[in-house]
Design a protein around this motif. Structure first.
Motif: not given
Length: 563
Positions: A302, A343, A346, A349-350, A363, A367
């Motif tokens: 991350l 993460a 949400g 982002p990963v 990931p 959405p």
């Protein structure tokens, strides 16, 4: 007893003293009598701990001393800072006394710092306001203060904003602000609540060192009995606005007289000392087949984007949580534990690796798909004051997720709110009250109720009990265990309180600087730690026995000295 009520002629020797302090709040309903005739004194260079549950009147007492009570408060009696009675003191004079005579370290550093000003601006402001230093000299003093409270690379970091620091670092900045004008007395309102144990140990060391160096009296408001045992000379216990017990730290902690004090001390979660055969770890990995995985991370990386430069907060971490299990993630501020939680929700982002919720790799989802998956995730944040909308009544706060996901009718939502209030043991009457009308502990229960609104498969709890006093924490933890039994959700429990993780979690991941340094069953990792860092974490956890705590403190210093 010499410490109870200071008489007027002896008050000169105290940094802070209260005599028959009464505080009543006018509300729409009946008046609330928050402090009922409190008498207490703090000498220079002494730490007096004021303990009690949310709503016992601890913070109201301290706010009265700072002259910060709201308009609807009626105050009588005496609250003296040095020789000045601040009850009824005119605003201009009180303002001059703040920072120079009396300073406060607040419980929630993020709400105590201004998010739109740099740390430099916030530290120099008080110095310039009170005519202590200006311009470059003020900046130099501010850098010196940050060095004093242990912020690394202070000359560079002073230009940053509060959100760019971890919780522990923010609290250090708040302490730096409090000591900037060398006050005679510091009121520390839950100064280590939101901090992990090693940082807490450092901050307590810091406060102790500053107190000795500046001969400052400290009124320490806390619900952490370990902190009391570690720091306090005298202890005063408050219950429903009254002082029910006062005495030296040994008297109160080891031989509590009042049943309320006894109850408080028995509610403290304790780390159970167990040593396990090191070979047991291998057997348990194979025995855990047949688990229904809800959350799985593999080689998770991350990153934060800091104006174009990437900062790696988490590097190559792998773990999983199954239905009905609790996985504890422990580590210091800045170790990346809350980043992992972010993460999953949400909010981040990963960068690399996989992060799967119920078999869906987040990931890779669009959405809209990700939103569907996240419907089954409930979240409890660390800071209940900041995570509830102050303009919503409690009922709407709880049912907000139903509104967001377009679930139910207005009537069914209110019904759900009522059921959840029952589940978290709050009276149904709070449904129409607002967050600011509830104590910290009650607000956190509202947050737990909200997290359960959608019957989640996975509950992310980010330090959910860090801002709660021990008896409330004990109830909330018990409640989480009951709720988990009833709802059978998987739980990712981010915490710095090892005793809580020991009590609640099945598995644990110990994180340091973004990496997992040790992980496995709680019984193995916390009772027979292999990694030096885990040992240091365990040594830093304070216990509510002043004698044992003194020994542990020495052990912690020794472990740190050998680093």
């Amino acid at each position: 007893m010499s410490h109870a009520a200071p008489t007027n002629d002896s008050a000169g020797g105290y940094a802070l003293s209260f005599n028959n302090l009464q505080v009543t709040f006018e509300t729409a309903g009946p008046d609330v009598h928050a402090v009922k005739g409190l008498s207490l004194a703090v000498k220079p260079g002494e730490v007096v701990a004021l303990v009690g549950e949310s709503g016992s009147g601890k913070s109201v007492t301290s706010t009265a001393a700072m002259g910060l009570l709201p308009e609807n408060a009626n105050v009588s009696g005496v609250a003296k800072v040095g020789n000045v009675n601040v009850v009824g003191l005119e605003a201009g004079k009180m303002r001059k006394m703040r920072a120079t005579d009396i300073a406060m370290v607040f419980q929630e550093p993020m709400t105590a710092l201004n998010p739109v000003l740099t740390i430099e601006r916030q530290l120099t402001e008080a110095l310039e306001l009170h005519g202590i230093a200006y311009g470059k000299e003020a900046t130099a003093r501010a850098v010196e203060l940050l060095t004093l409270v242990g912020i690394p690379d202070p000359a560079k970091r002073i230009k940053q904003y509060p959100h760019q620091f971890s919780g522990g670092q923010r609290q250090r900045i708040v302490i730096a602000m409090a000591i900037s004008c060398d006050p005679k007395v510091i009121i520390a309102d839950e100064p280590t609540t939101a901090l992990d144990v090693t940082v807490q140990a450092e901050i307590l060391d810091l406060l102790r060192e500053l107190k000795d160096r500046l001969n400052t009296g400290i009124l320490l408001i806390t619900h952490n009995m370990g902190v009391v045992a570690d720091m306090a000379d005298q202890v005063a216990v408050m219950f429903q606005g009254n002082l029910v017990e006062t005495g030296t730290v040994e008297q109160v902690m080891l031989h509590p007289q009042h049943e309320y004090t006894q109850r408080l001390l028995s509610a403290v979660p304790k780390l159970s000392p167990v040593v396990i055969d090191a070979n047991a770890a291998h057997a348990e990995q194979t025995a855990s087949a047949g688990r229904e995985l809800v959350l799985e991370a593999k080689d998770l990386v991350l990153e934060y984007d800091m104006r174009g430069t990437k900062f790696r907060a988490v590097q190559g971490v792998s773990f999983d949580v199954a239905k009905g299990e609790v996985l504890g993630i422990v580590g210091e501020s800045g170790s990346g534990k809350s980043t992992v939680a972010k993460a999953v929700i949400g909010l981040l982002p990963v960068a690399e690796g996989t992060l799967s919720v119920q078999g869906h790799n987040l990931p890779k989802l669009s959405p809209r798909e990700a939103r569907k998956v996240r419907k089954s995730i409930g979240v409890i944040f660390q800071d209940p004051a900041a995570s509830l909308n102050p303009r919503f009544p409690i009922g709407e706060c709880i049912t907000e997720p139903m509104v967001v996901h377009k679930e139910g009718t207005k009537a069914s939502r209110i019904q759900r709110a009522m059921e959840l209030l029952d589940a978290v043991k709050l009276p149904r009457s709070v449904v129409n009250r607002y967050p600011h009308e509830l104590s910290g502990g009650q607000r956190q229960r509202v947050c737990i109720a909200r997290a359960l609104t959608m019957n989640p498969e996975l509950l992310i709890a980010d330090e959910p009990t860090s801002a709660l006093d021990v008896s409330v924490q004990a109830v909330v933890l018990e409640m989480l265990q009951d709720l988990q039994r009833d709802f059978n959700f998987a739980c990712l429990f981010v915490s710095h309180d090892l005793a809580v993780v020991d009590m609640l979690a099945d598995y644990v991941v110990v994180m340091q600087s973004g990496r997992a340094v040790e992980q496995g069953k709680v019984k193995t990792v916390l009772h027979a730690p292999q990694h030096d860092y885990t040992r240091r974490l365990l040594a830093a956890a304070p216990v509510p026995d002043p004698h044992e705590q003194a020994v542990r403190r020495e052990a912690w210093r020794t472990l740190n000295a050998t680093r």
